[in-house]
Write a protein that holds these residues in place. Sequence first.
Motif, PDB file in Angstrom:
ATOM      1  N   ASP A  72       0.726  -1.220   0.030  1.00  0.00           N
ATOM      2  CA  ASP A  72       0.038  -0.098   0.012  1.00  0.00           C
ATOM      3  C   ASP A  72       0.681   1.251  -0.084  1.00  0.00           C
ATOM      4  N   ALA A  73       2.174   1.100   0.546  1.00  0.00           N
ATOM      5  CA  ALA A  73       2.994   2.110   0.684  1.00  0.00           C
ATOM      6  C   ALA A  73       3.905   2.493  -0.426  1.00  0.00           C
ATOM      7  N   GLY A  74       3.417   1.611  -1.541  1.00  0.00           N
ATOM      8  CA  GLY A  74       4.295   1.706  -2.862  1.00  0.00           C
ATOM      9  C   GLY A  74       5.715   1.015  -2.872  1.00  0.00           C
ATOM     10  N   ASP A  90       9.003   5.969   8.280  1.00  0.00           N
ATOM     11  CA  ASP A  90       9.079   6.406   6.854  1.00  0.00           C
ATOM     12  C   ASP A  90       7.556   7.047   6.576  1.00  0.00           C
ATOM     13  N   ARG A  92       5.788   7.399   4.046  1.00  0.00           N
ATOM     14  CA  ARG A  92       5.029   6.536   3.316  1.00  0.00           C
ATOM     15  C   ARG A  92       4.377   5.387   3.838  1.00  0.00           C
ATOM     16  N   VAL A  93       4.842   4.908   5.092  1.00  0.00           N
ATOM     17  CA  VAL A  93       4.400   3.734   5.710  1.00  0.00           C
ATOM     18  C   VAL A  93       3.076   4.078   6.535  1.00  0.00           C
ATOM     19  N   ARG A  94       2.946   5.575   6.880  1.00  0.00           N
ATOM     20  CA  ARG A  94       1.664   5.916   7.588  1.00  0.00           C
ATOM     21  C   ARG A  94       0.438   5.756   6.456  1.00  0.00           C
ATOM     22  N   PHE A  95       0.651   5.897   5.186  1.00  0.00           N
ATOM     23  CA  PHE A  95      -0.308   5.697   4.051  1.00  0.00           C
ATOM     24  C   PHE A  95      -0.529   4.252   4.142  1.00  0.00           C
ATOM     25  N   GLY A  96       0.726   3.420   4.040  1.00  0.00           N
ATOM     26  CA  GLY A  96       0.680   2.045   3.925  1.00  0.00           C
ATOM     27  C   GLY A  96      -0.327   1.351   5.183  1.00  0.00           C
ATOM     28  N   ASN A 123       2.543   5.215  14.380  1.00  0.00           N
ATOM     29  CA  ASN A 123       2.688   4.156  13.334  1.00  0.00           C
ATOM     30  C   ASN A 123       3.139   2.885  14.159  1.00  0.00           C
TER      31      ASN A 123
END
Length: 154
Positions: A72-74, A90, A92-96, A123
């Motif tokens: 999900d984080a890409g 990171d 991006r991990v919050r989004f993931g 997180n």
Amino acid sequence: MAALVGISGNEGVNAVLGEAVFLPQDQDNLEKFGAYLEKRPNANLQINGTYDPVQDKQELARVRADTAILKDAGFKLNPGEPVPVPSLSDPRVRFGLGAYAQYVGRIKLSQRLVMLPDGEAGNEQLHNELIAAIEVSEAELKELAKIEPKLPMT
């Protein structure tokens, strides 16, 4: 036979907990042994997989959670390599961590995001809750133990 190809010890072949990926040293040993067996068409190798009902269960849940988070984080995950623990600092991990909704629900995720601090501490809390929410059955552990290694054979 293992001593013939330079493999010593009686520890067996070990996989990364919760995954069907062998530890690097054991993968190297299996590849050496596979090369040895390749030259002997009548020889074979049988590996009987086992699992630890506590540690593999925890790690399989972690692997599922981290796989969902990283995707999900890409992040791109490489097949045949252990699933890394995401860096919780990171951004991006919050989004993931939206993968939390997949296992716990969107409403619960929304509630938790409002209550938890931003950044690594929040997180980490979501990460731990996500892992705890993932159920792993005895049947899934048995299936994990049945996965056969791929040896370099023609």
